[in-house]
Each structure stands twice: as C-alpha cells, then as structure tokens.
Design a protein around this motif. Structure first.
Motif, PDB file in Angstrom:
ATOM      1  N   ASN A  77      47.961  -9.012  -3.364  1.00  7.50           N
ATOM      2  CA  ASN A  77      49.001  -9.371  -4.326  1.00  7.50           C
ATOM      3  C   ASN A  77      48.704  -8.898  -5.743  1.00  7.50           C
ATOM      4  O   ASN A  77      49.460  -9.195  -6.653  1.00  7.50           O
ATOM      5  N   GLN A  78      47.593  -8.236  -5.948  1.00 10.61           N
ATOM      6  CA  GLN A  78      47.232  -7.783  -7.281  1.00 10.61           C
ATOM      7  C   GLN A  78      48.272  -6.788  -7.777  1.00 10.61           C
ATOM      8  O   GLN A  78      48.835  -6.011  -7.012  1.00 10.61           O
ATOM      9  N   THR A  79      48.528  -6.827  -9.064  1.00 14.15           N
ATOM     10  CA  THR A  79      49.520  -5.922  -9.625  1.00 14.15           C
ATOM     11  C   THR A  79      49.155  -4.480  -9.331  1.00 14.15           C
ATOM     12  O   THR A  79      47.990  -4.113  -9.323  1.00 14.15           O
ATOM     13  N   SER A  80      50.164  -3.698  -9.113  1.00 15.73           N
ATOM     14  CA  SER A  80      49.939  -2.293  -8.806  1.00 15.73           C
ATOM     15  C   SER A  80      50.128  -1.457 -10.063  1.00 15.73           C
ATOM     16  O   SER A  80      50.666  -1.914 -11.063  1.00 15.73           O
ATOM     17  N   ASN A  81      49.687  -0.231  -9.983  1.00 16.23           N
ATOM     18  CA  ASN A  81      49.825   0.710 -11.097  1.00 16.23           C
ATOM     19  C   ASN A  81      51.066   1.556 -10.894  1.00 16.23           C
ATOM     20  O   ASN A  81      51.431   1.888  -9.773  1.00 16.23           O
ATOM     21  N   ARG A  82      51.666   1.947 -12.000  1.00 18.93           N
ATOM     22  CA  ARG A  82      52.784   2.900 -11.998  1.00 18.93           C
ATOM     23  C   ARG A  82      52.237   4.170 -12.616  1.00 18.93           C
ATOM     24  O   ARG A  82      51.896   4.189 -13.799  1.00 18.93           O
ATOM     25  N   ILE A  83      52.118   5.225 -11.806  1.00 12.14           N
ATOM     26  CA  ILE A  83      51.427   6.443 -12.210  1.00 12.14           C
ATOM     27  C   ILE A  83      52.413   7.604 -12.260  1.00 12.14           C
ATOM     28  O   ILE A  83      53.053   7.921 -11.251  1.00 12.14           O
ATOM     29  N   ILE A  84      52.506   8.237 -13.419  1.00 10.04           N
ATOM     30  CA  ILE A  84      53.354   9.422 -13.566  1.00 10.04           C
ATOM     31  C   ILE A  84      52.586  10.611 -13.001  1.00 10.04           C
ATOM     32  O   ILE A  84      51.501  10.947 -13.491  1.00 10.04           O
ATOM     33  N   VAL A  85      53.130  11.244 -11.981  1.00  6.18           N
ATOM     34  CA  VAL A  85      52.473  12.396 -11.369  1.00  6.18           C
ATOM     35  C   VAL A  85      52.403  13.531 -12.392  1.00  6.18           C
ATOM     36  O   VAL A  85      53.422  13.934 -12.954  1.00  6.18           O
ATOM     37  N   GLY A  86      51.182  13.989 -12.650  1.00 11.07           N
ATOM     38  CA  GLY A  86      50.958  15.037 -13.636  1.00 11.07           C
ATOM     39  C   GLY A  86      50.782  14.524 -15.049  1.00 11.07           C
ATOM     40  O   GLY A  86      50.584  15.312 -15.971  1.00 11.07           O
ATOM     41  N   GLY A  87      50.875  13.201 -15.248  1.00 13.99           N
ATOM     42  CA  GLY A  87      50.754  12.636 -16.592  1.00 13.99           C
ATOM     43  C   GLY A  87      51.856  13.168 -17.487  1.00 13.99           C
ATOM     44  O   GLY A  87      53.024  13.235 -17.093  1.00 13.99           O
ATOM     45  N   SER A  88      51.511  13.610 -18.675  1.00 13.40           N
ATOM     46  CA  SER A  88      52.508  14.128 -19.619  1.00 13.40           C
ATOM     47  C   SER A  88      53.091  15.472 -19.174  1.00 13.40           C
ATOM     48  O   SER A  88      54.105  15.920 -19.708  1.00 13.40           O
ATOM     49  N   GLU A  89      52.459  16.122 -18.202  1.00 15.33           N
ATOM     50  CA  GLU A  89      52.970  17.409 -17.693  1.00 15.33           C
ATOM     51  C   GLU A  89      54.164  17.221 -16.746  1.00 15.33           C
ATOM     52  O   GLU A  89      54.898  18.170 -16.486  1.00 15.33           O
ATOM     53  N   ASN A  90      54.307  16.024 -16.209  1.00 18.45           N
ATOM     54  CA  ASN A  90      55.337  15.731 -15.212  1.00 18.45           C
ATOM     55  C   ASN A  90      55.177  16.640 -13.987  1.00 18.45           C
ATOM     56  O   ASN A  90      54.083  17.097 -13.680  1.00 18.45           O
ATOM     57  N   TRP A  91      56.244  16.932 -13.252  1.00 23.15           N
ATOM     58  CA  TRP A  91      56.242  17.696 -12.005  1.00 23.15           C
ATOM     59  C   TRP A  91      56.872  19.046 -12.285  1.00 23.15           C
ATOM     60  O   TRP A  91      58.096  19.143 -12.409  1.00 23.15           O
ATOM     61  N   HIS A  92      56.064  20.090 -12.453  1.00 18.94           N
ATOM     62  CA  HIS A  92      56.604  21.418 -12.755  1.00 18.94           C
ATOM     63  C   HIS A  92      55.729  22.518 -12.164  1.00 18.94           C
ATOM     64  O   HIS A  92      54.564  22.309 -11.841  1.00 18.94           O
ATOM     65  N   PHE A  93      56.292  23.678 -12.070  1.00 18.50           N
ATOM     66  CA  PHE A  93      55.641  24.871 -11.523  1.00 18.50           C
ATOM     67  C   PHE A  93      54.460  25.273 -12.399  1.00 18.50           C
ATOM     68  O   PHE A  93      54.537  25.269 -13.619  1.00 18.50           O
ATOM     69  N   GLY A  94      53.322  25.641 -11.758  1.00 17.01           N
ATOM     70  CA  GLY A  94      52.183  26.202 -12.462  1.00 17.01           C
ATOM     71  C   GLY A  94      51.124  25.209 -12.916  1.00 17.01           C
ATOM     72  O   GLY A  94      50.141  25.604 -13.522  1.00 17.01           O
ATOM     73  N   PHE A  95      51.293  23.929 -12.630  1.00 18.69           N
ATOM     74  CA  PHE A  95      50.297  22.919 -12.991  1.00 18.69           C
ATOM     75  C   PHE A  95      49.530  22.549 -11.727  1.00 18.69           C
ATOM     76  O   PHE A  95      50.124  22.357 -10.672  1.00 18.69           O
ATOM     77  N   ASN A  96      48.216  22.421 -11.818  1.00 17.71           N
ATOM     78  CA  ASN A  96      47.385  22.155 -10.643  1.00 17.71           C
ATOM     79  C   ASN A  96      47.363  20.651 -10.344  1.00 17.71           C
ATOM     80  O   ASN A  96      46.586  19.898 -10.932  1.00 17.71           O
ATOM     81  N   TYR A  97      48.218  20.213  -9.418  1.00 21.94           N
ATOM     82  CA  TYR A  97      48.338  18.793  -9.092  1.00 21.94           C
ATOM     83  C   TYR A  97      47.197  18.300  -8.206  1.00 21.94           C
ATOM     84  O   TYR A  97      46.881  17.112  -8.245  1.00 21.94           O
TER      85      TYR A  97
END
Length: 180
Positions: A59-79
């Motif tokens: 029941n512990q609170t979960s994290n909300r994680i933005i994939v790529g952080g400030s880079e978001n989801w875009h071409f050319g970033f190493n995920y």
C-alpha cells in the motif's frame, strides 16, 4: 538393492526446488547487504522489521515517473541508458510517456509493449501490443502502471520499428517489491 541408480537425479529437487533455493539465497544476501555491521554482530538488528530486511508494503505510495525526465519521449534519446540511471522502479509505480501529438514539425510517436527480450533486442513489433496511440502523449501524457513483477519491454513502434532501432526509443524495466 541399490539406493542410488546410475544416471538418475536422486535429490528430488527439480527445477522448481532449485529456483526456490536460489531465491532464498538471493533474499538472504540482500538482507545481509542491508544490515549495519558497524555496531558489531549484537547491535543494530531490528528483529521487528521482518526478514530479510523489512516488511513488504503493497500500500505504500507509488512514484509517478516521466519517461526520459525533461527529455520526454522523442527520437534520438537513449531510453535504455535513462532506465538504468533512473532505476530501480517498483511495483505500482506509474510511468508517464509525454510526447508531442503529430503535427507539421514533429514525427508521431507511440508506445508498444513487446512480449519478450528477443522482440525487444530486435525491435520486432509483430507480437507487440500498442498501449498508446500517437495522440495520447500530449498534455499530462499517457500513464502506464507497473502492476506485476515481470519485465516490461517498451518501444516506440512508429515507422515499422525505425524509432526503436535507430532512434533508441526503447527500454526495459523489471519492477521490484517495496520494502520498509
């Protein structure tokens, strides 16, 4: 009468038993790695915390994680590199895929869940499940909750896997249990 027969496995462990022993040894090792031995063997052992080093807290609170952080989801970033640097991820964490909706200046992106490691390594989308359309990444983004203890193989499926293969838009996570 011979008790042991030549060429037979007489231990009776089998694959399931061997896996159980491996998991137990791993948990013991993790538990010992998280103990503070600086106070000696008799100090700093919290016997109420549970074994190996805490209680499972579903029941512990979960994290909300933005994939790529400030880079978001875009071409050319190493995920894959991003996932390694930002892990570990835990059960019930929410991955948020943010990407621009298709327009005249951006390429569309999507999110696929690949079925296995082979498909992930080869960016083979034939058996993959599309979990986010190109229009779902705008605004607050598309959310995916890591609900089960399994590997999750994510990739962008646009241009028949070109974004996955060449654009490095793929990563894998295997969420861990939360302990406290």
């Amino acid at each position: 009468m011979y008790i042991f027969q030549r060429g037979k496995n007489n231990m009776g462990l089998g694959n399931a038993g061997a896996l159980l022993i491996l998991v137990a040894i791993s948990l013991f090792g993790i538990g010992m790695a998280n103990k503070n031995f600086s106070a000696g063997w008799n100090g700093n052992w919290n016997h109420t915390a549970g074994w190996p080093y805490g209680h499972l807290n579903a029941n512990q609170t979960s994290n909300r994680i933005i994939v790529g952080g400030s880079e978001n989801w875009h071409f050319g970033f190493n995920y894959t590199d991003w996932a390694i640097r930002n892990g570990p991820f835990y059960l019930n964490d929410t991955l948020v895929f943010k990407f621009d909706p298709p327009n005249d200046t951006t390429f569309p992106h999507s999110v696929y869940l690949l079925p296995n490691l082979w498909s992930f390594q080869n960016c083979d989308l034939r058996r993959a499940k599309k979990i986010a359309q190109a229009t779902q990444g705008g605004g607050e983004g598309f959310e995916f909750v890591l609900k089960t203890w399994q590997p999750y193989y994510f990739a962008c499926g646009e241009r028949n896997g070109f974004h996955c293969k060449t654009g490095m838009m793929k990563f894998v996570v295997w969420p861990l249990f939360r302990w406290y």
